[in-house]
Design a protein around this motif. Structure first.
Motif, PDB file in Angstrom:
ATOM      1  N   LEU A 290       3.556 -35.253  -8.535  1.00  0.00           N
ATOM      2  CA  LEU A 290       2.769 -34.741  -7.780  1.00  0.00           C
ATOM      3  C   LEU A 290       1.439 -35.819  -7.570  1.00  0.00           C
ATOM      4  CD1 LEU A 290       2.184 -31.192  -9.996  1.00  0.00           C
ATOM      5  CD2 LEU A 290       3.347 -31.669  -7.356  1.00  0.00           C
ATOM      6  N   THR A 291       1.380 -36.809  -8.553  1.00  0.00           N
ATOM      7  CA  THR A 291       0.603 -37.859  -8.395  1.00  0.00           C
ATOM      8  C   THR A 291       0.975 -38.770  -7.419  1.00  0.00           C
ATOM      9  OG1 THR A 291      -0.424 -37.735 -10.806  1.00  0.00           O
ATOM     10  CG2 THR A 291      -0.769 -39.744  -9.426  1.00  0.00           C
ATOM     11  N   VAL A 292       1.913 -39.035  -7.137  1.00  0.00           N
ATOM     12  CA  VAL A 292       2.537 -40.194  -6.191  1.00  0.00           C
ATOM     13  C   VAL A 292       2.569 -39.597  -4.909  1.00  0.00           C
ATOM     14  CG1 VAL A 292       4.549 -41.369  -5.653  1.00  0.00           C
ATOM     15  CG2 VAL A 292       3.824 -41.585  -7.955  1.00  0.00           C
ATOM     16  N   TYR A 293       2.768 -38.042  -4.752  1.00  0.00           N
ATOM     17  CA  TYR A 293       2.964 -37.351  -3.382  1.00  0.00           C
ATOM     18  C   TYR A 293       1.575 -37.385  -2.775  1.00  0.00           C
ATOM     19  CZ  TYR A 293       3.720 -33.736  -0.202  1.00  0.00           C
ATOM     20  OH  TYR A 293       3.660 -33.148   1.222  1.00  0.00           O
ATOM     21  N   GLN A 294       0.500 -37.187  -3.739  1.00  0.00           N
ATOM     22  CA  GLN A 294      -0.730 -37.225  -3.092  1.00  0.00           C
ATOM     23  C   GLN A 294      -1.267 -38.232  -2.764  1.00  0.00           C
ATOM     24  OE1 GLN A 294      -2.584 -33.734  -2.764  1.00  0.00           O
ATOM     25  NE2 GLN A 294      -3.463 -35.703  -1.451  1.00  0.00           N
ATOM     26  N   GLU A 295      -0.800 -39.255  -3.560  1.00  0.00           N
ATOM     27  CA  GLU A 295      -1.264 -40.805  -2.963  1.00  0.00           C
ATOM     28  C   GLU A 295      -0.516 -41.247  -1.649  1.00  0.00           C
ATOM     29  OE1 GLU A 295       0.894 -45.081  -3.967  1.00  0.00           O
ATOM     30  OE2 GLU A 295       0.229 -43.778  -5.708  1.00  0.00           O
ATOM     31  N   LEU A 296       0.556 -40.711  -1.302  1.00  0.00           N
ATOM     32  CA  LEU A 296       1.296 -40.982  -0.263  1.00  0.00           C
ATOM     33  C   LEU A 296       0.992 -40.162   1.014  1.00  0.00           C
ATOM     34  CD1 LEU A 296       4.993 -40.804  -1.322  1.00  0.00           C
ATOM     35  CD2 LEU A 296       3.752 -42.837  -0.958  1.00  0.00           C
ATOM     36  N   VAL A 297       0.464 -38.751   0.539  1.00  0.00           N
ATOM     37  CA  VAL A 297      -0.147 -38.039   1.768  1.00  0.00           C
ATOM     38  C   VAL A 297      -1.490 -38.602   2.075  1.00  0.00           C
ATOM     39  CG1 VAL A 297      -1.346 -35.457   2.071  1.00  0.00           C
ATOM     40  CG2 VAL A 297       0.979 -35.852   1.075  1.00  0.00           C
ATOM     41  N   ASP A 298      -2.130 -39.029   0.981  1.00  0.00           N
ATOM     42  CA  ASP A 298      -3.594 -39.433   1.305  1.00  0.00           C
ATOM     43  C   ASP A 298      -3.229 -40.794   2.399  1.00  0.00           C
ATOM     44  OD1 ASP A 298      -4.783 -37.764  -0.134  1.00  0.00           O
ATOM     45  OD2 ASP A 298      -5.134 -38.865  -1.975  1.00  0.00           O
ATOM     46  N   ASN A 299      -2.684 -41.597   2.122  1.00  0.00           N
ATOM     47  CA  ASN A 299      -2.189 -42.829   3.156  1.00  0.00           C
ATOM     48  C   ASN A 299      -1.784 -42.400   4.513  1.00  0.00           C
ATOM     49  OD1 ASN A 299      -2.511 -44.391   1.184  1.00  0.00           O
ATOM     50  ND2 ASN A 299      -0.285 -44.797   0.753  1.00  0.00           N
ATOM     51  N   VAL A 300      -0.998 -41.212   4.837  1.00  0.00           N
ATOM     52  CA  VAL A 300      -0.728 -40.816   5.734  1.00  0.00           C
ATOM     53  C   VAL A 300      -1.739 -40.057   6.346  1.00  0.00           C
ATOM     54  CG1 VAL A 300       0.911 -39.379   7.237  1.00  0.00           C
ATOM     55  CG2 VAL A 300       1.841 -40.423   5.354  1.00  0.00           C
ATOM     56  N   VAL A 301      -2.506 -39.520   5.865  1.00  0.00           N
ATOM     57  CA  VAL A 301      -3.906 -38.711   6.366  1.00  0.00           C
ATOM     58  C   VAL A 301      -4.803 -39.643   7.219  1.00  0.00           C
ATOM     59  CG1 VAL A 301      -5.798 -37.189   5.805  1.00  0.00           C
ATOM     60  CG2 VAL A 301      -3.682 -36.751   5.106  1.00  0.00           C
ATOM     61  N   GLU A 302      -4.945 -40.651   6.354  1.00  0.00           N
ATOM     62  CA  GLU A 302      -5.838 -41.867   6.771  1.00  0.00           C
ATOM     63  C   GLU A 302      -5.362 -42.288   8.122  1.00  0.00           C
ATOM     64  OE1 GLU A 302      -6.321 -44.889   3.638  1.00  0.00           O
ATOM     65  OE2 GLU A 302      -7.438 -43.513   2.480  1.00  0.00           O
ATOM     66  N   MET A 303      -4.013 -42.571   8.268  1.00  0.00           N
ATOM     67  CA  MET A 303      -3.515 -43.156   9.430  1.00  0.00           C
ATOM     68  C   MET A 303      -3.763 -42.146  10.375  1.00  0.00           C
ATOM     69  SD  MET A 303      -1.924 -45.482  10.859  1.00  0.00           S
ATOM     70  CE  MET A 303      -0.865 -45.848  12.172  1.00  0.00           C
ATOM     71  N   PHE A 304      -3.548 -40.857  10.391  1.00  0.00           N
ATOM     72  CA  PHE A 304      -3.821 -39.805  11.364  1.00  0.00           C
ATOM     73  C   PHE A 304      -5.141 -39.748  11.846  1.00  0.00           C
ATOM     74  CE2 PHE A 304       0.469 -38.165  10.787  1.00  0.00           C
ATOM     75  CZ  PHE A 304       0.689 -37.131  11.600  1.00  0.00           C
ATOM     76  N   VAL A 305      -6.137 -39.793  10.619  1.00  0.00           N
ATOM     77  CA  VAL A 305      -7.845 -39.830  11.103  1.00  0.00           C
ATOM     78  C   VAL A 305      -7.941 -40.802  12.106  1.00  0.00           C
ATOM     79  CG1 VAL A 305     -10.057 -40.249  10.174  1.00  0.00           C
ATOM     80  CG2 VAL A 305      -8.297 -38.712   9.055  1.00  0.00           C
ATOM     81  N   ALA A 306      -7.424 -42.347  11.802  1.00  0.00           N
ATOM     82  CA  ALA A 306      -7.709 -43.465  12.467  1.00  0.00           C
ATOM     83  C   ALA A 306      -7.291 -43.275  13.980  1.00  0.00           C
ATOM     84  CB  ALA A 306      -7.223 -44.705  11.883  1.00  0.00           C
ATOM     85  N   VAL A 307      -6.114 -42.773  14.178  1.00  0.00           N
ATOM     86  CA  VAL A 307      -5.502 -42.769  15.324  1.00  0.00           C
ATOM     87  C   VAL A 307      -6.290 -41.644  16.178  1.00  0.00           C
ATOM     88  CG1 VAL A 307      -3.431 -41.978  16.716  1.00  0.00           C
ATOM     89  CG2 VAL A 307      -3.158 -43.425  14.650  1.00  0.00           C
ATOM     90  N   LEU A 308      -6.596 -40.371  15.515  1.00  0.00           N
ATOM     91  CA  LEU A 308      -7.135 -39.496  16.351  1.00  0.00           C
ATOM     92  C   LEU A 308      -8.859 -39.448  16.340  1.00  0.00           C
ATOM     93  CD1 LEU A 308      -5.248 -36.464  14.747  1.00  0.00           C
ATOM     94  CD2 LEU A 308      -4.790 -37.492  16.942  1.00  0.00           C
ATOM     95  N   ARG A 309      -9.417 -40.158  15.726  1.00  0.00           N
ATOM     96  CA  ARG A 309     -10.505 -40.356  15.769  1.00  0.00           C
ATOM     97  C   ARG A 309     -11.331 -40.418  17.147  1.00  0.00           C
ATOM     98  NH1 ARG A 309     -11.508 -44.033  12.156  1.00  0.00           N
ATOM     99  NH2 ARG A 309     -11.868 -42.704  10.495  1.00  0.00           N
ATOM    100  N   PRO A 310     -10.865 -41.491  17.964  1.00  0.00           N
ATOM    101  CA  PRO A 310     -11.511 -41.612  19.269  1.00  0.00           C
ATOM    102  C   PRO A 310     -11.298 -40.592  20.038  1.00  0.00           C
ATOM    103  CG  PRO A 310     -10.115 -43.722  18.567  1.00  0.00           C
ATOM    104  CD  PRO A 310      -9.723 -42.300  17.809  1.00  0.00           C
ATOM    105  N   HIS A 311     -10.472 -39.628  19.982  1.00  0.00           N
ATOM    106  CA  HIS A 311     -10.003 -38.552  20.732  1.00  0.00           C
ATOM    107  C   HIS A 311     -10.330 -37.285  20.174  1.00  0.00           C
ATOM    108  CE1 HIS A 311      -7.477 -41.771  22.749  1.00  0.00           C
ATOM    109  NE2 HIS A 311      -7.055 -41.929  21.587  1.00  0.00           N
ATOM    110  N   SER A 312     -10.941 -37.075  19.133  1.00  0.00           N
ATOM    111  CA  SER A 312     -11.629 -35.884  18.453  1.00  0.00           C
ATOM    112  C   SER A 312     -13.081 -35.728  18.476  1.00  0.00           C
ATOM    113  CB  SER A 312     -10.869 -35.561  17.164  1.00  0.00           C
ATOM    114  OG  SER A 312     -11.170 -34.344  16.736  1.00  0.00           O
TER     115      SER A 312
END
Length: 203
Positions: free
Chosen positions: A130-152
């Motif tokens: 659960l700890t590792v999974y949350q760490e991995l999810v956080d990394n992916v979420v950061e990537m989505f935010v970075a990509v979408l920020r200019p378009h949202s």
């Protein structure tokens, strides 16, 4: 085709640095999951397949759960790296960015085959997972935010929450493709629509 009991490569013969040996063991562990299933992945069996003594595998991972967690993290990190490379193609218009994001995330997930999900299932109920999974999810979420920020037009906190929902949807669609419930193109179309809603720019 008959399953091979060969090691991953010839690096198991001779002396390796600690980091090289760890990499070899993870590659061999992934091969075991692919060929024999996650249930067969034990430290003892890993030693046999990698051509090393059991103390070597215990030195690197200590327990089977520790091995599974490191393999889980390694596969997902490889997926995220491929995802970042796929998205680092320069600036695109919003619609192209959304479609590229949908296709890249799904492709990176399905390219792992069943291995990532098999290892995750073997770790079911593990607090460490659960700890590792949350760490991995956080990394992916950061990537989505970075990509979408200019378009949202969403504020930072809202965009982060929306990105969490998108990652969950993307993982569900990846599983659907892997199970054969839909095609990759169908999943990408649905995912792009969801991403477009967050970006306020439907593809």
């Amino acid at each position: 085709m008959e399953k091979s009991n060969a090691t991953v490569d010839s690096r198991s013969v001779g002396r390796l640095s600690k980091s090289e040996r760890r990499q070899q063991l993870l590659e061999t562990a992934r091969l075991i999951v692919r060929e024999e299933g996650a249930d067969r992945l034990t430290l003892a069996h890993l030693a046999v397949r990698a051509g090393v003594s059991k103390p070597v595998t215990y030195e690197h991972f200590e327990t089977r759960t520790g091995l599974l967690i490191e393999l889980y993290r390694w596969i997902d990190t490889e997926r995220l790296t491929a995802f970042r490379i796929a998205m680092a193609q320069g600036s695109r218009p919003a619609k192209q960015t959304i479609l590229a994001l949908a296709k890249a995330y799904l492709a990176c997930g399905t390219d792992q085959g069943d291995e990532f999900h098999s290892v995750g299932a073997a770790l079911a109920g593990s607090e460490e997972k659960l700890t590792v999974y949350q760490e991995l999810v956080d990394n992916v979420v950061e990537m989505f935010v970075a990509v979408l920020r200019p378009h949202s037009s969403l504020q930072a906190e809202a965009l982060a929450l929306a990105s969490m929902a998108l990652v969950a949807a993307g993982d569900a669609l990846t599983s659907a493709v892997t199970r054969g419930n839909c095609s990759a193109s169908e999943a990408a179309e649905v995912f792009a629509t969801l991403i477009g809603a967050v970006a306020h720019d439907q593809p």
